[in-house]
Every structure is written in C-alpha cells, then in structure tokens.
Design a protein around this motif. Sequence first.
Motif, PDB file in Angstrom:
ATOM      1  N   VAL A  26       0.808  -1.130   0.016  1.00 26.68           N
ATOM      2  CA  VAL A  26       0.049  -0.074   0.064  1.00 26.68           C
ATOM      3  C   VAL A  26       0.751   1.116   0.077  1.00 26.68           C
ATOM      4  N   GLN A  27       0.391   2.216  -0.958  1.00 26.37           N
ATOM      5  CA  GLN A  27       1.356   3.387  -1.131  1.00 26.37           C
ATOM      6  C   GLN A  27       0.479   4.738  -0.565  1.00 26.37           C
ATOM      7  N   ASP A  28       1.002   5.561   0.226  1.00 26.13           N
ATOM      8  CA  ASP A  28       0.161   6.852   0.183  1.00 26.13           C
ATOM      9  C   ASP A  28       0.583   7.558  -1.143  1.00 26.13           C
ATOM     10  N   ILE A  29      -0.588   8.066  -1.957  1.00 27.99           N
ATOM     11  CA  ILE A  29      -0.392   8.653  -3.098  1.00 27.99           C
ATOM     12  C   ILE A  29      -1.228  10.049  -3.081  1.00 27.99           C
ATOM     13  N   THR A  30      -1.591  10.618  -1.951  1.00 25.67           N
ATOM     14  CA  THR A  30      -2.290  11.916  -1.539  1.00 25.67           C
ATOM     15  C   THR A  30      -1.760  13.193  -2.311  1.00 25.67           C
ATOM     16  N   GLU A  31      -0.345  13.036  -2.142  1.00 27.63           N
ATOM     17  CA  GLU A  31       0.326  14.255  -2.665  1.00 27.63           C
ATOM     18  C   GLU A  31       0.133  14.425  -4.138  1.00 27.63           C
ATOM     19  N   ARG A  32       0.257  13.101  -4.940  1.00 32.98           N
ATOM     20  CA  ARG A  32       0.145  12.998  -6.395  1.00 32.98           C
ATOM     21  C   ARG A  32      -1.482  13.381  -6.814  1.00 32.98           C
ATOM     22  N   LYS A  33      -2.200  12.934  -6.046  1.00 35.67           N
ATOM     23  CA  LYS A  33      -3.711  13.033  -6.287  1.00 35.67           C
ATOM     24  C   LYS A  33      -3.970  14.536  -6.147  1.00 35.67           C
ATOM     25  N   ASN A  34      -3.472  15.201  -5.041  1.00 36.40           N
ATOM     26  CA  ASN A  34      -3.815  16.708  -4.984  1.00 36.40           C
ATOM     27  C   ASN A  34      -3.171  17.232  -6.214  1.00 36.40           C
ATOM     28  N   ILE A  35      -1.732  17.217  -6.674  1.00 40.09           N
ATOM     29  CA  ILE A  35      -1.269  17.751  -7.663  1.00 40.09           C
ATOM     30  C   ILE A  35      -2.168  17.541  -8.911  1.00 40.09           C
ATOM     31  N   GLU A  36      -2.609  16.382  -9.426  1.00 43.77           N
ATOM     32  CA  GLU A  36      -3.771  16.162 -10.459  1.00 43.77           C
ATOM     33  C   GLU A  36      -4.838  16.733 -10.355  1.00 43.77           C
ATOM     34  N   GLU A  37      -5.232  16.943  -9.048  1.00 45.54           N
ATOM     35  CA  GLU A  37      -6.565  17.648  -9.013  1.00 45.54           C
ATOM     36  C   GLU A  37      -6.239  19.141  -9.380  1.00 45.54           C
TER      37      GLU A  37
END
Length: 224
Positions: free
Chosen positions: A94-105
């Motif tokens: 499991v990997q925390d991808i919150t930062e990547r998702k925030n950038i994509e958004e």
Amino acid sequence: WEMDVLNENLTWTDETYIIFGIPIGTPLNLQRFLDCVHPDDRDSVIKSWKAALQGEVYDIEHRIIRDNTIQWVREKADISFDKDKKPIQAIGTVQDITERKNIEEALKESEEKYRLIVEHANDGIEITQDDKIIYSNARFAEMLGYTQEEIMNISFSQIFSDEAKIYLNVRQKNRQQGKHVLNHYETTFITKNNEEINVEINYQIIEFKGKPATFAIIRDITES
C-alpha cells in the motif's frame, strides 16, 4: 501486508499502520480495513477484491479516512491459490499517493479554468499546425460563420482573401529565412458566406504535441 484469505486475518507492517492512521499492533481483519475506506469507495474496493479472488489483477487506487481527513492510497496484491484454484493467501503493498492526487486535481482545476476563459473569450482563439486548424474556440468559428466542427476541416490559409494570401506567403517565407517578422498584423478573411472581414492577428509560435504550431488571438475589426 499479508492476508490469510480463508480467515480474512491481516498482518500489516508498521508503515501500513501509519498510512491508515491505526495504532501499531491493533488486531486486524478484512472488515477493519474496510472501515478505513472512504464510504463512497467501499463498493468498488470490495468488487475489485472479489474479482482478485477469481484471478484478476488487484491494483487499485481509492480514498481512506485517516484522522478525519481524506487521503488516497494505491494498493497492489499477489494472491496464491491452492491446487483447486481456491485463494489461500495474499501478499500486497500500500502506498500513500495523496500528494500526487492533490497535484493531479490542481492541474485539472487549472486546465478547466483556462478552458473556460478561452471558450468564452470575446476574441477568436485558434491553433494552427502545418496549415491545419487543430483548435478553434467558439468565437473564432462564429466570426467566420462556421461551426467549431466545420472549421476544423479547413486549412488556415483557406480563410484568407486572395490579396491577403500574397502577404501571408511573404511573411511565411521571411520567417523561414530567419528574418524578423512582427507577431501582430492586420489582414482580411473570407467567411463561409464569401464575405470579407478585417481582422487583427496576434500570434506566437508554440510547441504542440512535439511539433511547432501557431497560437493566435484574432479580433474582428471590420466595424472600426
């Protein structure tokens, strides 16, 4: 993480506990994991897990609730099956991808903002590549009496009047020879109804999908 599929018991590394915001060492099972998943994503996670138990790939992204905040994770798993093709064990990450998702958004919001500005601009905006109009906003198409779909099927030079084409060719040759060419000029276009309009063009040479293209802002100055 590891999972005894038959008993639905989970074993997490300390880092996995931290990602989900659960005290390290807390007893775990499948339901405890699902309780962490965002309510709107639970059905899709369960569906993906059931499909994985049938042999499909388990590689998903979903939201979790951690410390009353929404976070994003990516999960992958390999599942072992017995000789009767029944799932017995899963080993995953499991990997925390919150930062990547925030950038994509943020990028999506930025793209949407600029798209709205361009589409509702009072001036015509278009992109030309190899003399083909590959993008037109609504105003540019309206200016020439075409729909946006129609104008994508004609060449940029086609909309110039015969006299204007002569000066257009001169400008293009000068630019190809490395001579200085002003990036704004006035010219005349021919509309779909074969009417002549006067326009002011401001343009820049840009790179679009790896090739040079012309980005132009065009104003109808016929009345003035």
